[in-house]
Structures are given as C-alpha cells and as structure tokens.
Design a protein around this motif. Structure first.
Motif: not given
Length: 54
Positions: A1-5, A11-18, A20-27
C-alpha cells in the motif's frame, strides 16, 4: 500500500482514490491466489492424488 507523506487532511476524492487503488490491488492478489488454487487442484487431479483441501 502506498502511503502519502503529506500530513494535511485528504479530500473526499483523494480518500476514495486511495481506497480504489487498495481495492484494485487486493482484487488482483485474490485473483492470483484463486488461480494458484485452481492450478494446484488441476495438477493433483491429473496426477491422481487427492487434494488436501477436500
């Protein structure tokens, strides 16, 4: 998982994008694991061995 520094609130958009990335990797990981299990079952079936997961 990539963590932001950055320490500033996301923002809500950034949270959802993060998320989404995690769920795609899990999938992707789950698909690979499923493929490995199926390959093992096929291999044991071809060799006439009984699967230990039955």
């Amino acid at each position: 998982m990539v963590r932001s520094k950055k320490k500033e609130p996301q923002t809500e958009l950034e949270k959802l994008q993060t998320e989404n990335i995690c769920l795609r990797a899990e999938n992707t990981l789950l698909k690979k694991a499923k493929t490995l299990v199926e390959e093992k079952k096929a291999w044991t079936h071809l060799n006439g061995q009984k699967s230990s997961t039955d």
